[in-house]
Each structure stands twice: as C-alpha cells, then as structure tokens.
Design a protein around this motif. Structure first.
Motif, PDB file in Angstrom:
ATOM      1  N   ILE A 185       7.579 -12.301 -16.811  1.00  0.00           N
ATOM      2  CA  ILE A 185       9.016 -12.586 -16.842  1.00  0.00           C
ATOM      3  C   ILE A 185       9.799 -11.506 -17.584  1.00  0.00           C
ATOM      4  O   ILE A 185      10.932 -11.195 -17.234  1.00  0.00           O
ATOM      5  CB  ILE A 185       9.298 -13.998 -17.420  1.00  0.00           C
ATOM      6  CG1 ILE A 185      10.778 -14.375 -17.196  1.00  0.00           C
ATOM      7  CG2 ILE A 185       8.869 -14.091 -18.862  1.00  0.00           C
ATOM      8  CD1 ILE A 185      11.107 -15.817 -17.502  1.00  0.00           C
ATOM      9  N   GLY A 195      12.102  -5.647  -8.600  1.00  0.00           N
ATOM     10  CA  GLY A 195      11.236  -6.546  -9.342  1.00  0.00           C
ATOM     11  C   GLY A 195       9.987  -5.874  -9.862  1.00  0.00           C
ATOM     12  O   GLY A 195       9.048  -6.540 -10.225  1.00  0.00           O
ATOM     13  N   VAL A 241      10.951  -8.485 -15.322  1.00  0.00           N
ATOM     14  CA  VAL A 241      11.828  -8.722 -14.179  1.00  0.00           C
ATOM     15  C   VAL A 241      13.281  -8.505 -14.557  1.00  0.00           C
ATOM     16  O   VAL A 241      13.808  -9.129 -15.487  1.00  0.00           O
ATOM     17  CB  VAL A 241      11.632 -10.149 -13.621  1.00  0.00           C
ATOM     18  CG1 VAL A 241      12.626 -10.442 -12.508  1.00  0.00           C
ATOM     19  CG2 VAL A 241      10.208 -10.329 -13.130  1.00  0.00           C
ATOM     20  N   LEU A 288      17.972 -15.922 -15.699  1.00  0.00           N
ATOM     21  CA  LEU A 288      16.659 -15.598 -16.250  1.00  0.00           C
ATOM     22  C   LEU A 288      16.726 -15.471 -17.777  1.00  0.00           C
ATOM     23  O   LEU A 288      15.825 -15.936 -18.482  1.00  0.00           O
ATOM     24  CB  LEU A 288      16.121 -14.318 -15.618  1.00  0.00           C
ATOM     25  CG  LEU A 288      14.621 -14.132 -15.646  1.00  0.00           C
ATOM     26  CD1 LEU A 288      13.910 -15.267 -14.926  1.00  0.00           C
ATOM     27  CD2 LEU A 288      14.250 -12.803 -15.007  1.00  0.00           C
ATOM     28  N   ASN A 307      19.871 -12.461 -13.144  1.00  0.00           N
ATOM     29  CA  ASN A 307      19.480 -11.944 -14.463  1.00  0.00           C
ATOM     30  C   ASN A 307      20.056 -12.801 -15.587  1.00  0.00           C
ATOM     31  O   ASN A 307      19.392 -13.036 -16.598  1.00  0.00           O
ATOM     32  CB  ASN A 307      19.918 -10.485 -14.616  1.00  0.00           C
ATOM     33  CG  ASN A 307      19.175  -9.559 -13.683  1.00  0.00           C
ATOM     34  OD1 ASN A 307      18.064  -9.835 -13.242  1.00  0.00           O
ATOM     35  ND2 ASN A 307      19.795  -8.442 -13.343  1.00  0.00           N
ATOM     36  N   LEU A 351      16.547  -7.666 -11.858  1.00  0.00           N
ATOM     37  CA  LEU A 351      16.961  -7.297 -10.509  1.00  0.00           C
ATOM     38  C   LEU A 351      18.260  -6.513 -10.536  1.00  0.00           C
ATOM     39  O   LEU A 351      19.130  -6.764 -11.360  1.00  0.00           O
ATOM     40  CB  LEU A 351      17.105  -8.549  -9.644  1.00  0.00           C
ATOM     41  CG  LEU A 351      15.839  -9.400  -9.524  1.00  0.00           C
ATOM     42  CD1 LEU A 351      16.082 -10.560  -8.578  1.00  0.00           C
ATOM     43  CD2 LEU A 351      14.664  -8.581  -9.058  1.00  0.00           C
ATOM     44  N   LYS A 411       4.932 -11.709 -11.420  1.00  0.00           N
ATOM     45  CA  LYS A 411       5.355 -10.725 -12.422  1.00  0.00           C
ATOM     46  C   LYS A 411       5.518 -11.382 -13.791  1.00  0.00           C
ATOM     47  O   LYS A 411       5.853 -12.549 -13.907  1.00  0.00           O
ATOM     48  CB  LYS A 411       6.698 -10.103 -12.030  1.00  0.00           C
ATOM     49  CG  LYS A 411       6.745  -9.478 -10.657  1.00  0.00           C
ATOM     50  CD  LYS A 411       6.373  -8.039 -10.730  1.00  0.00           C
ATOM     51  CE  LYS A 411       6.767  -7.269  -9.508  1.00  0.00           C
ATOM     52  NZ  LYS A 411       5.943  -7.254  -8.394  1.00  0.00           N
ATOM     53  N   VAL A 413       9.544 -11.331  -7.442  1.00  0.00           N
ATOM     54  CA  VAL A 413       9.296 -11.757  -8.819  1.00  0.00           C
ATOM     55  C   VAL A 413       8.053 -12.615  -9.036  1.00  0.00           C
ATOM     56  O   VAL A 413       7.544 -12.655 -10.155  1.00  0.00           O
ATOM     57  CB  VAL A 413      10.531 -12.477  -9.415  1.00  0.00           C
ATOM     58  CG1 VAL A 413      11.764 -11.597  -9.332  1.00  0.00           C
ATOM     59  CG2 VAL A 413      10.791 -13.808  -8.758  1.00  0.00           C
TER      60      VAL A 413
END
Length: 143
Positions: free
Chosen positions: A112, A33, A115, A134, A131, A117, A110, A107
């Motif tokens: 966005i 992250g 990020v 996200l 992911n 992973l 952080k 995360v």
C-alpha cells in the motif's frame, strides 16, 4: 449512438492513438501503480497496517468531486480494491467508470505504501481522489 457518445468515443480513440504513437500506452498504467525501488516484494519486520477491509471517500477537483474506495489489506499488501463512482455528470461518470475498471490491475498485490496513481485510463482528476482515499485508509488502518 448519441452525439455525446460519438464525441467521447472519438476522444478516447484520439487519446489512445496519441499514446500509442508516442510510446506511452503501457507506461501510463505501468507507472501509475508500480512499486517503488524500495519495494522488493517482501516487507522487513512486522506489518505497518492492520489487515482487513477499509473504506474511504476520496475528494478531488474544484467542484469538488468524489469517489468511494474500498481496499482489503493483508500484510500491508492490497489484496482487493473496489472504486465506486459518484459522478452525476455523464462525462465525469464515464471517466470514473473507466478509472474504476483499470485500478485493480494496477494496485492489487502491491504494498500500500508503494501505490500512488497519477494518470489512469486517460484520467488525471480521479486518481487524485483515489490517492486521497488511500491516505485516509492508511490513517485508519494504522490506528
């Protein structure tokens, strides 16, 4: 303790022992992250994404598997995250639960966009689902 629990506990111990021996114990979580080099802690200009809470399903694997992800954004930063395991297989559920417990410390706080992973809590499949979720959240928050 069931035979399956003993096997899982033994596998976790071996993985953790190997990670510590090779010096990878902290890099697995830290790298996963870590903000990118361009993330200097303050975004220039106006935010890219809307503030608020966003939810998405993240899909991964050949069967396919999924997890639920809820992210709260403020000024393009993740201020809260919740991962909801969906596995029905006992082994997969254990992995998803370990992943879900590890994600917030990786995360929250952080940007966005920084990020992504890779391998978290000995788990390489579930991060792909995270992911994916996200990416869906980013698309929703930018529209």
């Amino acid at each position: 303790m069931t035979a399956l629990s003993k096997k899982i506990t033994a596998a976790i111990g071996v993985s953790l022992s190997a990670a510590i021996t090779t010096g990878c114990a902290s890099t697995d979580a830290d790298r996963a992250g870590a903000p990118s080099a361009s993330d200097n802690g303050a975004r220039q200009g106006s935010p890219t994404y809307a503030d608020g809470e966003f939810e998405a399903e993240g899909w991964y694997g050949n069967l396919p598997s999924s997890i639920g992800v809820t992210v709260t954004l403020a000024d393009d930063r993740i201020t809260a995250v919740k991962v909801t395991p969906h596995a029905t297989d006992k082994t997969s559920l254990v992995l998803q639960k370990r992943f879900a417990a590890a994600v917030p410390r990786l995360v929250v706080g952080k940007d966005i966009d920084s990020v992504r992973l890779d391998r978290v809590a000995g788990n390489s499949g579930t991060p792909k689902g995270f992911n994916d979720a996200l990416a869906r959240i980013k698309a929703e928050a930018s529209s």
